[in-house]
Design a protein around this motif. Structure first.
Motif, PDB file in Angstrom:
ATOM      1  N   ARG A   1       0.914  -1.077  -0.188  1.00 59.17           N
ATOM      2  CA  ARG A   1      -0.024  -0.099   0.002  1.00 59.17           C
ATOM      3  C   ARG A   1       0.857   1.320  -0.016  1.00 59.17           C
ATOM      4  O   ARG A   1       1.841   1.306   0.856  1.00 59.17           O
ATOM      5  CB  ARG A   1      -0.932   0.102   1.292  1.00 59.17           C
ATOM      6  CG  ARG A   1      -1.886   1.093   1.416  1.00 59.17           C
ATOM      7  CD  ARG A   1      -2.719   0.980   2.562  1.00 59.17           C
ATOM      8  NE  ARG A   1      -2.220   1.215   3.748  1.00 59.17           N
ATOM      9  CZ  ARG A   1      -2.289   2.464   4.416  1.00 59.17           C
ATOM     10  NH1 ARG A   1      -2.809   3.475   3.892  1.00 59.17           N
ATOM     11  NH2 ARG A   1      -1.877   2.729   5.543  1.00 59.17           N
ATOM     12  N   VAL A   2       0.803   2.145  -1.086  1.00 57.02           N
ATOM     13  CA  VAL A   2       1.445   3.249  -0.982  1.00 57.02           C
ATOM     14  C   VAL A   2       0.949   4.529  -0.048  1.00 57.02           C
ATOM     15  O   VAL A   2      -0.566   4.524  -0.120  1.00 57.02           O
ATOM     16  CB  VAL A   2       1.549   3.778  -2.545  1.00 57.02           C
ATOM     17  CG1 VAL A   2       2.279   5.142  -2.511  1.00 57.02           C
ATOM     18  CG2 VAL A   2       2.523   3.085  -3.455  1.00 57.02           C
ATOM     19  N   VAL A   3       1.613   4.901   0.829  1.00 58.73           N
ATOM     20  CA  VAL A   3       0.701   5.812   1.812  1.00 58.73           C
ATOM     21  C   VAL A   3       0.619   7.348   0.956  1.00 58.73           C
ATOM     22  O   VAL A   3      -0.322   7.737   1.451  1.00 58.73           O
ATOM     23  CB  VAL A   3       1.598   5.869   3.282  1.00 58.73           C
ATOM     24  CG1 VAL A   3       1.149   6.747   4.197  1.00 58.73           C
ATOM     25  CG2 VAL A   3       1.800   4.425   3.639  1.00 58.73           C
ATOM     26  N   GLY A   4       1.495   7.879   0.349  1.00 54.80           N
ATOM     27  CA  GLY A   4       1.183   8.964  -0.030  1.00 54.80           C
ATOM     28  C   GLY A   4       2.364   9.680  -0.866  1.00 54.80           C
ATOM     29  O   GLY A   4       3.582   9.223  -0.784  1.00 54.80           O
ATOM     30  N   ILE A   5       2.478  10.912  -0.970  1.00 55.16           N
ATOM     31  CA  ILE A   5       3.687  11.808  -1.575  1.00 55.16           C
ATOM     32  C   ILE A   5       3.358  13.177  -1.005  1.00 55.16           C
ATOM     33  O   ILE A   5       2.421  13.574  -0.613  1.00 55.16           O
ATOM     34  CB  ILE A   5       3.443  11.936  -3.069  1.00 55.16           C
ATOM     35  CG1 ILE A   5       2.159  11.598  -3.684  1.00 55.16           C
ATOM     36  CG2 ILE A   5       4.667  11.161  -3.653  1.00 55.16           C
ATOM     37  CD1 ILE A   5       2.100  11.570  -5.222  1.00 55.16           C
ATOM     38  N   THR A   6       4.554  13.801  -0.977  1.00 59.79           N
ATOM     39  CA  THR A   6       4.518  15.136  -0.499  1.00 59.79           C
ATOM     40  C   THR A   6       5.176  15.947  -1.516  1.00 59.79           C
ATOM     41  O   THR A   6       5.879  15.602  -2.386  1.00 59.79           O
ATOM     42  CB  THR A   6       5.271  15.321   0.709  1.00 59.79           C
ATOM     43  OG1 THR A   6       6.624  15.115   0.389  1.00 59.79           O
ATOM     44  CG2 THR A   6       5.188  14.519   1.770  1.00 59.79           C
ATOM     45  N   ALA A   7       4.605  17.282  -1.815  1.00 58.73           N
ATOM     46  CA  ALA A   7       4.928  18.096  -2.747  1.00 58.73           C
ATOM     47  C   ALA A   7       5.816  19.177  -2.379  1.00 58.73           C
ATOM     48  O   ALA A   7       6.618  20.095  -3.146  1.00 58.73           O
ATOM     49  CB  ALA A   7       3.972  18.689  -3.409  1.00 58.73           C
ATOM     50  N   ALA A   8       6.310  19.435  -1.157  1.00 54.54           N
ATOM     51  CA  ALA A   8       6.979  20.538  -0.808  1.00 54.54           C
ATOM     52  C   ALA A   8       7.541  20.743   0.618  1.00 54.54           C
ATOM     53  O   ALA A   8       8.253  21.554   0.939  1.00 54.54           O
ATOM     54  CB  ALA A   8       6.281  21.982  -1.051  1.00 54.54           C
ATOM     55  N   CYS A   9       7.164  19.672   1.188  1.00 55.04           N
ATOM     56  CA  CYS A   9       8.043  19.706   2.782  1.00 55.04           C
ATOM     57  C   CYS A   9       8.523  18.134   3.016  1.00 55.04           C
ATOM     58  O   CYS A   9       8.129  17.304   2.413  1.00 55.04           O
ATOM     59  CB  CYS A   9       7.057  19.993   3.545  1.00 55.04           C
ATOM     60  SG  CYS A   9       5.979  21.308   3.515  1.00 55.04           S
TER      61      CYS A   9
ATOM     62  N   LYS B   1       9.439   3.698   3.804  1.00 55.81           N
ATOM     63  CA  LYS B   1      10.292   3.180   2.869  1.00 55.81           C
ATOM     64  C   LYS B   1      10.202   3.887   1.414  1.00 55.81           C
ATOM     65  O   LYS B   1       8.880   4.088   1.207  1.00 55.81           O
ATOM     66  CB  LYS B   1      10.274   1.796   2.332  1.00 55.81           C
ATOM     67  CG  LYS B   1      11.309   1.232   1.506  1.00 55.81           C
ATOM     68  CD  LYS B   1      11.133  -0.286   1.275  1.00 55.81           C
ATOM     69  CE  LYS B   1      11.701  -1.102   2.047  1.00 55.81           C
ATOM     70  NZ  LYS B   1      11.783  -2.454   1.997  1.00 55.81           N
ATOM     71  N   VAL B   2      11.019   4.631   0.663  1.00 60.87           N
ATOM     72  CA  VAL B   2      10.970   5.010  -0.290  1.00 60.87           C
ATOM     73  C   VAL B   2      10.478   4.110  -1.567  1.00 60.87           C
ATOM     74  O   VAL B   2      11.200   3.132  -1.812  1.00 60.87           O
ATOM     75  CB  VAL B   2      12.227   6.109  -0.545  1.00 60.87           C
ATOM     76  CG1 VAL B   2      12.084   6.665  -2.182  1.00 60.87           C
ATOM     77  CG2 VAL B   2      12.380   7.060   0.231  1.00 60.87           C
ATOM     78  N   GLN B   3       9.372   4.408  -2.169  1.00 63.69           N
ATOM     79  CA  GLN B   3       8.764   3.442  -3.210  1.00 63.69           C
ATOM     80  C   GLN B   3       9.454   4.034  -4.407  1.00 63.69           C
ATOM     81  O   GLN B   3      10.105   5.172  -4.714  1.00 63.69           O
ATOM     82  CB  GLN B   3       7.494   3.260  -3.238  1.00 63.69           C
ATOM     83  CG  GLN B   3       6.726   3.117  -1.994  1.00 63.69           C
ATOM     84  CD  GLN B   3       6.902   1.771  -1.472  1.00 63.69           C
ATOM     85  OE1 GLN B   3       7.030   0.967  -2.396  1.00 63.69           O
ATOM     86  NE2 GLN B   3       7.342   1.559   0.046  1.00 63.69           N
TER      87      GLN B   3
ATOM     88  N   ILE C   1       5.143   3.364  -9.398  1.00 62.40           N
ATOM     89  CA  ILE C   1       4.295   3.194  -8.867  1.00 62.40           C
ATOM     90  C   ILE C   1       3.053   4.369  -8.418  1.00 62.40           C
ATOM     91  O   ILE C   1       1.919   4.433  -8.548  1.00 62.40           O
ATOM     92  CB  ILE C   1       4.397   2.294  -7.323  1.00 62.40           C
ATOM     93  CG1 ILE C   1       5.064   1.082  -7.524  1.00 62.40           C
ATOM     94  CG2 ILE C   1       3.074   2.246  -6.611  1.00 62.40           C
ATOM     95  CD1 ILE C   1       5.742   0.721  -5.998  1.00 62.40           C
ATOM     96  N   CYS C   2       3.880   5.263  -8.060  1.00 66.32           N
ATOM     97  CA  CYS C   2       2.890   6.662  -7.668  1.00 66.32           C
ATOM     98  C   CYS C   2       2.575   7.336  -9.084  1.00 66.32           C
ATOM     99  O   CYS C   2       1.425   7.953  -8.978  1.00 66.32           O
ATOM    100  CB  CYS C   2       4.038   7.743  -6.939  1.00 66.32           C
ATOM    101  SG  CYS C   2       4.024   7.140  -5.214  1.00 66.32           S
TER     102      CYS C   2
ATOM    103  N   CYS D   1       8.144   9.487  -3.282  1.00 64.03           N
ATOM    104  CA  CYS D   1       6.815   8.657  -3.173  1.00 64.03           C
ATOM    105  C   CYS D   1       7.279   7.636  -1.906  1.00 64.03           C
ATOM    106  O   CYS D   1       8.293   6.888  -1.915  1.00 64.03           O
ATOM    107  CB  CYS D   1       6.708   7.680  -4.343  1.00 64.03           C
ATOM    108  SG  CYS D   1       5.103   6.609  -4.235  1.00 64.03           S
ATOM    109  N   VAL D   2       6.390   7.835  -0.838  1.00 62.97           N
ATOM    110  CA  VAL D   2       7.047   6.854   0.459  1.00 62.97           C
ATOM    111  C   VAL D   2       5.825   6.533   1.138  1.00 62.97           C
ATOM    112  O   VAL D   2       4.750   6.739   0.762  1.00 62.97           O
ATOM    113  CB  VAL D   2       7.397   8.024   1.409  1.00 62.97           C
ATOM    114  CG1 VAL D   2       7.749   7.294   2.819  1.00 62.97           C
ATOM    115  CG2 VAL D   2       8.634   8.762   1.008  1.00 62.97           C
TER     116      VAL D   2
END
Length: 250
Positions: free
Chosen positions: A1-9, A167-169, A173-174, A188-189
């Protein structure tokens, strides 16, 4: 399961929603993360909180959405708290700094949280530019995210700093799951096997750093190395703002 991504922090995730809750983590040793910052953001009677981190003694990096998503506009009252473990205690180690100067990336967009980065000035320039991370292929690397946000999907909260390993994916995937994913500027983490994660948008975790190999590589999933030229230019301008009569962001 990919938890999510961040775009600036440095360390947030969002599978369409923003990251901000430390799920499945544990309390860190008191004052073992001296680079961590807590942002108290107010506009009139409204108030929200975010994380951030020092990149040098006079500058804190965080997520732009912390300032613009909840409170559009720039008339904000921002206090940065350094040296905190329990944010509700009056710890002697805490420093509270009223922020008058900050700069949001000019291409920030809440649509997909692109260029989600803000730099805040917290003091006079007393040091050379910080050591920003070099571009690296982090796929498979185990990283850590820390903050003071919610600790479960049901809304449980914590006053003490907590941290979770993620873990960095592989970016592929993302790219398949998220239409706004930009591999050059995002990280993508996630965690394939458990429910650990920096989850959804919640006060306290957004804007915090993603620590990989002893360095901050993301702002809740914004890839810092991509923004290095912009960050260094803003730090140079911050130095000029030490002069009398310099403008402020509020």
């Amino acid at each position: 399961r990919v938890v999510g991504i961040t775009a600036a922090c440095v360390i947030l995730t969002f599978p369409i929603s923003l990251p901000a809750r430390i799920i499945g983590g544990k309390e860190v040793k008191r004052h073992s993360r001296p680079y961590m910052a807590y942002l108290d953001i107010q506009k009139g009677s409204e108030r929200t909180f975010c994380g951030g981190f020092l990149i040098r003694p006079d500058a804190v990096l965080s997520a732009a959405h912390c300032l613009l998503l909840v409170f559009p506009g720039r008339k904000l009252n921002i206090t940065v708290i350094l040296g905190a473990h329990n944010i509700r205690d009056k710890e002697r180690s805490q420093q509270r700094i009223h922020v008058r100067h900050w700069v949001i990336h000019p291409k920030y967009s809440h649509e997909g949280f692109q260029n989600d980065i803000v730099l805040l000035k917290v003091g006079p320039n007393t040091s050379p530019p910080g050591h920003l991370p070099k571009p690296l292929d982090l796929a498979g690397a185990e990283c850590k995210v820390a903050g003071w946000g919610q600790t479960s999907v049901t809304g449980d909260t914590t006053n003490v700093m907590r941290e979770v390993k993620l873990k960095v994916q592989n970016g592929t995937i993302c790219q398949q799951l998220l239409k706004n994913y930009q591999p050059q500027s995002m990280i993508c983490v996630g965690d394939d096997y458990s429910k650990k994660g920096s989850y959804k948008v919640s006060a306290g975790d957004s804007g915090g750093p993603l620590i990989c190999k002893q360095k901050a590589h993301g702002i809740v999933f914004t890839r810092i190395s991509y923004f290095e030229p912009w960050i260094r230019e803003q730090l140079r301008k911050f130095s000029l703002q030490d002069l009398p009569g310099s403008p402020s962001s509020d």
